[in-house]
Design an enzyme around this catalytic site. Structure first.
Site, mmCIF file in Angstrom:
data_model
loop_
_atom_site.group_PDB
_atom_site.id
_atom_site.type_symbol
_atom_site.label_atom_id
_atom_site.label_comp_id
_atom_site.label_asym_id
_atom_site.label_seq_id
_atom_site.Cartn_x
_atom_site.Cartn_y
_atom_site.Cartn_z
ATOM 1 N N GLY A 11 0.849 -1.207 0.000
ATOM 2 C CA GLY A 11 0.000 0.000 0.000
ATOM 3 C C GLY A 11 0.879 1.249 0.000
ATOM 4 O O GLY A 11 1.870 1.304 0.728
ATOM 5 N N ARG A 72 1.069 -4.987 -4.969
ATOM 6 C CA ARG A 72 1.232 -6.169 -4.101
ATOM 7 C C ARG A 72 1.464 -7.317 -5.090
ATOM 8 O O ARG A 72 0.577 -7.629 -5.879
ATOM 9 C CB ARG A 72 -0.018 -6.408 -3.278
ATOM 10 C CG ARG A 72 -0.383 -5.198 -2.391
ATOM 11 C CD ARG A 72 -1.517 -5.562 -1.455
ATOM 12 N NE ARG A 72 -2.238 -4.388 -0.981
ATOM 13 C CZ ARG A 72 -1.888 -3.643 0.067
ATOM 14 N NH1 ARG A 72 -0.814 -3.931 0.741
ATOM 15 N NH2 ARG A 72 -2.623 -2.609 0.450
ATOM 16 N N THR A 125 4.520 2.537 5.364
ATOM 17 C CA THR A 125 3.121 2.098 5.504
ATOM 18 C C THR A 125 2.419 3.035 6.471
ATOM 19 O O THR A 125 3.004 3.438 7.482
ATOM 20 C CB THR A 125 3.006 0.646 6.003
ATOM 21 O OG1 THR A 125 1.649 0.419 6.426
ATOM 22 C CG2 THR A 125 3.913 0.342 7.194
ATOM 23 N N ASP A 129 2.633 -0.628 11.792
ATOM 24 C CA ASP A 129 2.531 -1.982 12.355
ATOM 25 C C ASP A 129 3.839 -2.758 12.313
ATOM 26 O O ASP A 129 3.834 -3.989 12.360
ATOM 27 C CB ASP A 129 1.428 -2.775 11.613
ATOM 28 C CG ASP A 129 1.689 -2.866 10.118
ATOM 29 O OD1 ASP A 129 2.594 -2.181 9.612
ATOM 30 O OD2 ASP A 129 0.966 -3.638 9.454
ATOM 31 N N ARG A 171 -4.973 -1.952 9.018
ATOM 32 C CA ARG A 171 -4.950 -3.412 8.899
ATOM 33 C C ARG A 171 -5.190 -4.020 10.289
ATOM 34 O O ARG A 171 -6.170 -3.661 10.909
ATOM 35 C CB ARG A 171 -3.633 -3.856 8.276
ATOM 36 C CG ARG A 171 -3.807 -5.047 7.376
ATOM 37 C CD ARG A 171 -2.691 -5.184 6.369
ATOM 38 N NE ARG A 171 -1.397 -4.958 6.893
ATOM 39 C CZ ARG A 171 -0.399 -5.824 6.840
ATOM 40 N NH1 ARG A 171 -0.588 -7.000 6.285
ATOM 41 N NH2 ARG A 171 0.780 -5.508 7.318
HETATM 42 O O1 F6P Z 1 -1.462 -1.392 4.554
HETATM 43 C C1 F6P Z 1 -2.049 -0.193 4.207
HETATM 44 C C2 F6P Z 1 -3.527 -0.341 4.029
HETATM 45 O O2 F6P Z 1 -4.063 0.934 3.693
HETATM 46 C C3 F6P Z 1 -4.273 -0.909 5.215
HETATM 47 O O3 F6P Z 1 -4.495 0.026 6.232
HETATM 48 C C4 F6P Z 1 -5.528 -1.425 4.561
HETATM 49 O O4 F6P Z 1 -6.085 -2.507 5.296
HETATM 50 C C5 F6P Z 1 -5.051 -1.893 3.222
HETATM 51 O O5 F6P Z 1 -3.828 -1.240 2.979
HETATM 52 C C6 F6P Z 1 -5.989 -1.615 2.086
HETATM 53 O O6 F6P Z 1 -5.445 -2.188 0.954
HETATM 54 P P1 F6P Z 1 -5.972 -1.905 -0.525
HETATM 55 O O7 F6P Z 1 -5.463 -0.557 -0.933
HETATM 56 O O8 F6P Z 1 -5.362 -3.009 -1.318
HETATM 57 O O9 F6P Z 1 -7.467 -1.950 -0.459
#
Ligand code: F6P
Length: 330
Positions: A11, A72, A125, A129, A171
Protein backbone atom coordinates in the site's frame (compact mmCIF):
# COMPACT_ATOMS: atom_id res chain seq x y z
CA UNK A 1 28.76 -0.42 -4.80
CA UNK A 2 28.40 1.62 -7.96
CA UNK A 3 24.68 1.07 -8.67
CA UNK A 4 21.70 0.61 -6.36
CA UNK A 5 17.97 0.14 -6.98
CA UNK A 6 14.95 1.58 -5.21
CA UNK A 7 11.37 0.33 -5.19
CA UNK A 8 8.17 1.06 -3.30
CA UNK A 9 5.88 -1.87 -2.53
CA UNK A 10 2.53 -2.71 -0.91
CA UNK A 11 0.00 0.00 0.00
CA UNK A 12 1.38 3.45 -0.81
CA UNK A 13 2.15 5.87 1.99
CA UNK A 14 2.80 9.64 2.08
CA UNK A 15 6.57 10.07 2.28
CA UNK A 16 7.47 7.34 -0.22
CA UNK A 17 8.39 10.05 -2.74
CA UNK A 18 10.72 11.59 -0.18
CA UNK A 19 12.44 8.19 0.05
CA UNK A 20 12.90 8.02 -3.75
CA UNK A 21 14.07 11.64 -3.91
CA UNK A 22 16.61 11.26 -1.13
CA UNK A 23 17.85 7.88 -2.36
CA UNK A 24 18.94 9.56 -5.59
CA UNK A 25 20.56 12.51 -3.84
CA UNK A 26 22.31 10.46 -1.16
CA UNK A 27 23.55 7.93 -3.72
CA UNK A 28 24.79 10.54 -6.19
CA UNK A 29 26.64 12.27 -3.37
CA UNK A 30 28.54 8.98 -2.94
CA UNK A 31 29.18 8.47 -6.65
CA UNK A 32 26.56 5.72 -7.06
CA UNK A 33 23.83 5.64 -9.68
CA UNK A 34 20.21 4.71 -8.90
CA UNK A 35 17.87 2.49 -10.87
CA UNK A 36 14.17 3.14 -10.18
CA UNK A 37 12.00 0.03 -10.24
CA UNK A 38 8.36 0.64 -11.19
CA UNK A 39 5.42 -0.90 -9.32
CA UNK A 40 7.44 -2.78 -6.72
CA UNK A 41 8.48 -6.38 -7.25
CA UNK A 42 5.95 -6.71 -10.08
CA UNK A 43 7.80 -4.12 -12.17
CA UNK A 44 11.11 -5.72 -11.23
CA UNK A 45 10.07 -9.11 -12.55
CA UNK A 46 8.68 -7.42 -15.68
CA UNK A 47 12.00 -5.55 -16.17
CA UNK A 48 10.42 -2.09 -15.84
CA UNK A 49 13.60 -0.48 -14.53
CA UNK A 50 15.25 2.80 -15.51
CA UNK A 51 17.94 5.10 -14.21
CA UNK A 52 16.67 7.92 -12.01
CA UNK A 53 18.04 11.44 -12.16
CA UNK A 54 17.61 14.26 -9.68
CA UNK A 55 16.26 16.38 -12.57
CA UNK A 56 13.52 13.86 -13.42
CA UNK A 57 12.40 13.73 -9.78
CA UNK A 58 12.26 17.51 -9.32
CA UNK A 59 10.53 18.35 -6.05
CA UNK A 60 8.58 15.10 -5.86
CA UNK A 61 9.41 14.88 -2.16
CA UNK A 62 6.47 17.25 -1.60
CA UNK A 63 3.95 14.87 -3.10
CA UNK A 64 1.76 12.08 -1.78
CA UNK A 65 1.72 8.64 -3.39
CA UNK A 66 4.82 7.21 -5.04
CA UNK A 67 6.13 8.35 -8.42
CA UNK A 68 7.54 4.85 -9.02
CA UNK A 69 4.14 3.25 -8.50
CA UNK A 70 3.54 0.30 -6.21
CA UNK A 71 1.89 -3.11 -6.23
CA UNK A 72 1.23 -6.17 -4.10
CA UNK A 73 3.06 -8.82 -6.12
CA UNK A 74 1.74 -12.40 -6.01
CA UNK A 75 4.69 -13.77 -8.02
CA UNK A 76 7.04 -12.71 -5.23
CA UNK A 77 5.34 -15.29 -2.97
CA UNK A 78 6.77 -18.09 -5.14
CA UNK A 79 10.35 -19.38 -5.49
CA UNK A 80 10.18 -18.96 -9.27
CA UNK A 81 9.16 -15.31 -8.92
CA UNK A 82 11.90 -14.63 -6.37
CA UNK A 83 14.54 -16.30 -8.55
CA UNK A 84 13.40 -14.26 -11.52
CA UNK A 85 13.50 -11.04 -9.47
CA UNK A 86 17.09 -11.80 -8.42
CA UNK A 87 18.04 -12.55 -12.04
CA UNK A 88 16.64 -9.20 -13.21
CA UNK A 89 18.49 -7.34 -10.45
CA UNK A 90 21.77 -8.82 -11.74
CA UNK A 91 20.86 -8.20 -15.40
CA UNK A 92 20.56 -4.46 -14.69
CA UNK A 93 23.85 -4.40 -12.76
CA UNK A 94 22.05 -3.46 -9.53
CA UNK A 95 24.25 -4.36 -6.54
CA UNK A 96 21.87 -3.49 -3.70
CA UNK A 97 18.23 -2.47 -3.28
CA UNK A 98 16.25 -0.17 -1.03
CA UNK A 99 12.74 -1.54 -0.49
CA UNK A 100 10.19 0.87 0.99
CA UNK A 101 7.05 -0.88 2.20
CA UNK A 102 5.46 -2.89 5.00
CA UNK A 103 6.05 -6.38 6.36
CA UNK A 104 5.05 -8.18 3.13
CA UNK A 105 7.56 -6.06 1.22
CA UNK A 106 10.20 -6.84 3.84
CA UNK A 107 9.64 -10.57 3.33
CA UNK A 108 10.31 -10.02 -0.37
CA UNK A 109 13.49 -8.11 0.51
CA UNK A 110 14.59 -10.93 2.78
CA UNK A 111 14.22 -13.48 -0.02
CA UNK A 112 16.38 -11.28 -2.29
CA UNK A 113 18.99 -11.07 0.46
CA UNK A 114 18.92 -14.87 0.69
CA UNK A 115 19.74 -14.89 -3.04
CA UNK A 116 22.85 -12.80 -2.43
CA UNK A 117 21.43 -9.33 -3.13
CA UNK A 118 21.98 -6.87 -0.30
CA UNK A 119 18.65 -5.23 0.55
CA UNK A 120 17.68 -2.53 3.04
CA UNK A 121 14.06 -2.14 4.17
CA UNK A 122 12.54 1.25 4.90
CA UNK A 123 9.21 1.23 6.79
CA UNK A 124 6.69 2.70 4.35
CA UNK A 125 3.12 2.10 5.50
CA UNK A 126 0.41 4.20 7.11
CA UNK A 127 -0.36 1.31 9.48
CA UNK A 128 2.57 1.79 11.92
CA UNK A 129 2.53 -1.98 12.35
CA UNK A 130 6.26 -2.73 12.28
CA UNK A 131 7.26 -3.42 15.87
CA UNK A 132 10.98 -2.59 15.56
CA UNK A 133 10.35 1.09 14.77
CA UNK A 134 8.43 3.75 16.70
CA UNK A 135 7.14 5.27 13.45
CA UNK A 136 6.56 4.14 9.90
CA UNK A 137 6.69 6.59 7.01
CA UNK A 138 3.14 7.74 6.20
CA UNK A 139 1.63 7.08 9.61
CA UNK A 140 1.84 10.68 10.80
CA UNK A 141 0.20 12.07 7.65
CA UNK A 142 -2.54 9.43 7.78
CA UNK A 143 -3.25 10.32 11.43
CA UNK A 144 -3.44 14.02 10.56
CA UNK A 145 -5.78 13.32 7.63
CA UNK A 146 -8.02 11.05 9.68
CA UNK A 147 -8.07 13.55 12.57
CA UNK A 148 -9.14 16.38 10.29
CA UNK A 149 -11.90 14.20 8.83
CA UNK A 150 -13.04 13.15 12.33
CA UNK A 151 -13.28 16.77 13.45
CA UNK A 152 -15.40 17.62 10.42
CA UNK A 153 -17.68 14.68 11.12
CA UNK A 154 -17.96 15.80 14.72
CA UNK A 155 -19.14 19.25 13.60
CA UNK A 156 -22.16 17.78 11.85
CA UNK A 157 -22.78 15.15 14.56
CA UNK A 158 -22.88 17.96 17.14
CA UNK A 159 -25.29 20.08 15.07
CA UNK A 160 -27.67 17.12 14.69
CA UNK A 161 -27.23 15.71 18.22
CA UNK A 162 -25.97 12.43 16.81
CA UNK A 163 -23.25 9.95 17.69
CA UNK A 164 -20.74 9.13 14.95
CA UNK A 165 -18.74 5.97 14.32
CA UNK A 166 -15.61 6.57 12.27
CA UNK A 167 -13.69 3.61 10.88
CA UNK A 168 -9.98 4.18 10.21
CA UNK A 169 -7.41 2.01 8.44
CA UNK A 170 -4.47 0.18 9.99
CA UNK A 171 -4.95 -3.41 8.90
CA UNK A 172 -4.55 -5.45 12.12
CA UNK A 173 -2.96 -2.55 14.03
CA UNK A 174 -4.91 -0.05 16.12
CA UNK A 175 -2.32 2.75 16.19
CA UNK A 176 -4.13 5.12 13.80
CA UNK A 177 -7.38 4.64 15.74
CA UNK A 178 -5.66 5.25 19.06
CA UNK A 179 -3.84 8.40 17.89
CA UNK A 180 -6.94 9.87 16.30
CA UNK A 181 -9.20 8.84 19.17
CA UNK A 182 -6.87 10.39 21.73
CA UNK A 183 -6.57 13.76 20.02
CA UNK A 184 -10.26 14.17 19.18
CA UNK A 185 -11.31 13.09 22.69
CA UNK A 186 -13.34 10.16 21.35
CA UNK A 187 -15.92 8.63 23.66
CA UNK A 188 -14.82 5.14 22.72
CA UNK A 189 -11.86 3.71 20.81
CA UNK A 190 -12.01 0.17 19.50
CA UNK A 191 -8.70 -1.46 18.51
CA UNK A 192 -7.87 -5.06 17.61
CA UNK A 193 -5.04 -5.47 20.15
CA UNK A 194 -7.48 -4.94 23.05
CA UNK A 195 -10.20 -6.98 21.38
CA UNK A 196 -7.84 -10.00 21.07
CA UNK A 197 -7.30 -9.96 24.84
CA UNK A 198 -10.81 -9.09 25.95
CA UNK A 199 -13.42 -9.17 23.18
CA UNK A 200 -15.46 -5.98 23.10
CA UNK A 201 -18.89 -6.44 24.59
CA UNK A 202 -21.57 -4.64 22.59
CA UNK A 203 -23.73 -4.31 25.72
CA UNK A 204 -20.94 -2.42 27.52
CA UNK A 205 -20.43 -0.02 24.63
CA UNK A 206 -24.19 0.54 24.43
CA UNK A 207 -24.35 1.13 28.21
CA UNK A 208 -21.57 3.68 27.94
CA UNK A 209 -23.36 5.61 25.19
CA UNK A 210 -26.66 5.47 27.05
CA UNK A 211 -24.96 6.76 30.20
CA UNK A 212 -23.27 9.59 28.27
CA UNK A 213 -26.58 10.49 26.72
CA UNK A 214 -28.42 10.40 30.07
CA UNK A 215 -25.71 12.67 31.54
CA UNK A 216 -26.53 15.26 28.90
CA UNK A 217 -24.20 14.38 26.02
CA UNK A 218 -26.09 15.03 22.82
CA UNK A 219 -23.38 13.79 20.50
CA UNK A 220 -20.12 11.91 20.52
CA UNK A 221 -17.56 9.93 18.53
CA UNK A 222 -16.48 6.33 18.43
CA UNK A 223 -13.25 5.57 16.57
CA UNK A 224 -13.18 2.05 15.17
CA UNK A 225 -9.98 0.46 13.85
CA UNK A 226 -10.60 -1.67 10.77
CA UNK A 227 -8.58 -4.43 12.46
CA UNK A 228 -11.48 -5.04 14.83
CA UNK A 229 -13.30 -7.84 13.00
CA UNK A 230 -10.82 -7.32 10.12
CA UNK A 231 -12.44 -9.84 7.84
CA UNK A 232 -16.03 -8.72 8.42
CA UNK A 233 -17.49 -6.64 5.59
CA UNK A 234 -19.30 -3.41 6.56
CA UNK A 235 -18.03 -3.64 10.13
CA UNK A 236 -18.79 0.04 10.87
CA UNK A 237 -22.35 -0.36 9.65
CA UNK A 238 -22.81 -3.58 11.63
CA UNK A 239 -21.59 -1.84 14.79
CA UNK A 240 -23.81 1.15 14.07
CA UNK A 241 -26.95 -0.99 13.64
CA UNK A 242 -26.22 -2.97 16.79
CA UNK A 243 -25.77 0.19 18.86
CA UNK A 244 -28.85 1.89 17.45
CA UNK A 245 -30.89 -1.18 18.37
CA UNK A 246 -29.55 -1.24 21.93
CA UNK A 247 -29.58 2.49 22.71
CA UNK A 248 -32.24 4.04 20.52
CA UNK A 249 -29.77 6.88 19.86
CA UNK A 250 -29.27 8.46 16.48
CA UNK A 251 -25.94 7.12 15.19
CA UNK A 252 -24.18 7.43 11.80
CA UNK A 253 -21.13 5.54 10.55
CA UNK A 254 -18.39 6.69 8.15
CA UNK A 255 -15.54 4.64 6.70
CA UNK A 256 -12.65 7.00 5.93
CA UNK A 257 -10.96 4.52 3.58
CA UNK A 258 -8.25 5.37 1.08
CA UNK A 259 -8.29 9.14 1.65
CA UNK A 260 -6.02 8.28 4.60
CA UNK A 261 -3.29 7.12 2.21
CA UNK A 262 -3.15 10.28 0.09
CA UNK A 263 -2.07 13.88 0.47
CA UNK A 264 1.13 15.84 1.03
CA UNK A 265 3.39 14.08 3.50
CA UNK A 266 3.68 15.80 6.89
CA UNK A 267 6.93 17.36 8.07
CA UNK A 268 7.52 14.41 10.38
CA UNK A 269 7.01 11.80 7.64
CA UNK A 270 9.26 13.65 5.23
CA UNK A 271 11.94 14.29 7.79
CA UNK A 272 12.09 10.64 8.93
CA UNK A 273 11.94 9.45 5.31
CA UNK A 274 14.96 11.59 4.43
CA UNK A 275 16.94 10.58 7.52
CA UNK A 276 16.15 6.88 7.22
CA UNK A 277 17.02 6.89 3.52
CA UNK A 278 20.38 8.47 4.27
CA UNK A 279 21.13 5.54 6.63
CA UNK A 280 19.93 3.01 4.04
CA UNK A 281 22.17 4.44 1.30
CA UNK A 282 25.10 4.61 3.69
CA UNK A 283 24.66 0.92 4.59
CA UNK A 284 24.53 -0.15 0.93
CA UNK A 285 27.53 2.04 0.13
CA UNK A 286 29.44 0.06 2.75
CA UNK A 287 28.23 -3.18 1.16
CA UNK A 288 25.90 -3.99 4.07
CA UNK A 289 22.48 -5.52 3.37
CA UNK A 290 19.80 -7.64 4.97
CA UNK A 291 18.86 -4.83 7.37
CA UNK A 292 15.92 -2.55 8.04
CA UNK A 293 16.05 1.07 9.13
CA UNK A 294 13.70 2.69 11.63
CA UNK A 295 13.46 5.25 14.40
CA UNK A 296 13.53 4.66 18.13
CA UNK A 297 13.41 7.41 20.73
CA UNK A 298 13.94 9.90 17.92
CA UNK A 299 17.19 8.24 16.79
CA UNK A 300 17.65 6.52 13.43
CA UNK A 301 18.46 2.83 13.96
CA UNK A 302 19.08 -0.21 11.79
CA UNK A 303 18.75 -3.88 12.58
CA UNK A 304 18.72 -7.35 11.04
CA UNK A 305 15.66 -7.87 8.83
CA UNK A 306 14.86 -11.34 10.21
CA UNK A 307 15.00 -10.14 13.81
CA UNK A 308 12.82 -7.14 12.92
CA UNK A 309 10.17 -9.33 11.35
CA UNK A 310 10.07 -11.57 14.42
CA UNK A 311 9.21 -8.70 16.77
CA UNK A 312 5.58 -8.59 17.86
CA UNK A 313 3.62 -5.38 17.50
CA UNK A 314 1.85 -4.19 20.64
CA UNK A 315 -0.38 -1.23 21.36
CA UNK A 316 0.59 1.46 23.87
CA UNK A 317 -1.78 0.27 26.61
CA UNK A 318 -1.12 3.26 28.92
CA UNK A 319 -2.02 5.67 26.14
CA UNK A 320 -5.11 3.62 25.31
CA UNK A 321 -6.25 3.66 28.96
CA UNK A 322 -5.64 7.40 29.16
CA UNK A 323 -7.61 8.06 25.99
CA UNK A 324 -10.48 5.89 27.20
CA UNK A 325 -10.48 7.50 30.63
CA UNK A 326 -10.47 11.08 29.30
CA UNK A 327 -13.09 10.23 26.70
CA UNK A 328 -15.48 8.88 29.32
CA UNK A 329 -15.64 12.12 31.36
CA UNK A 330 -18.34 14.66 30.52
O1 F6P B 1 -1.46 -1.39 4.55
C1 F6P B 1 -2.05 -0.19 4.21
C2 F6P B 1 -3.53 -0.34 4.03
O2 F6P B 1 -4.06 0.93 3.69
C3 F6P B 1 -4.27 -0.91 5.22
O3 F6P B 1 -4.50 0.03 6.23
C4 F6P B 1 -5.53 -1.42 4.56
O4 F6P B 1 -6.08 -2.51 5.30
C5 F6P B 1 -5.05 -1.89 3.22
O5 F6P B 1 -3.83 -1.24 2.98
C6 F6P B 1 -5.99 -1.61 2.09
O6 F6P B 1 -5.45 -2.19 0.95
P1 F6P B 1 -5.97 -1.90 -0.53
O7 F6P B 1 -5.46 -0.56 -0.93
O8 F6P B 1 -5.36 -3.01 -1.32
O9 F6P B 1 -7.47 -1.95 -0.46
Amino acid sequence: MKCIGVLTSGGDAPGMNAVIWSTVRAAHARGMKVMGIEDGYQGLIERRVHELTAKELGNCLDLGGTCLGTARCKAMMTDEGRDEAATVVREFGIEGIIVCGGDGSYRGAQTLSERGIPTIGLPGTIDNDLAYTDFTIGYDTACNTATEAAMKIRDTMTSHHRFGIIEVMGRRCGDIALSVGLVVGADYILVPEIQYETPYDMENIAKRLTKLSSEGAKSGLIILAEGVEYDTPNRAEVLCDALVQRTGLEIRSTVLGHMQRGGYPSVRDRSYAIQMTERAVELLHKGIGNRVVGVRHNQIIDMDIVEALQMKQTINKDLYDLAQQLGSVR
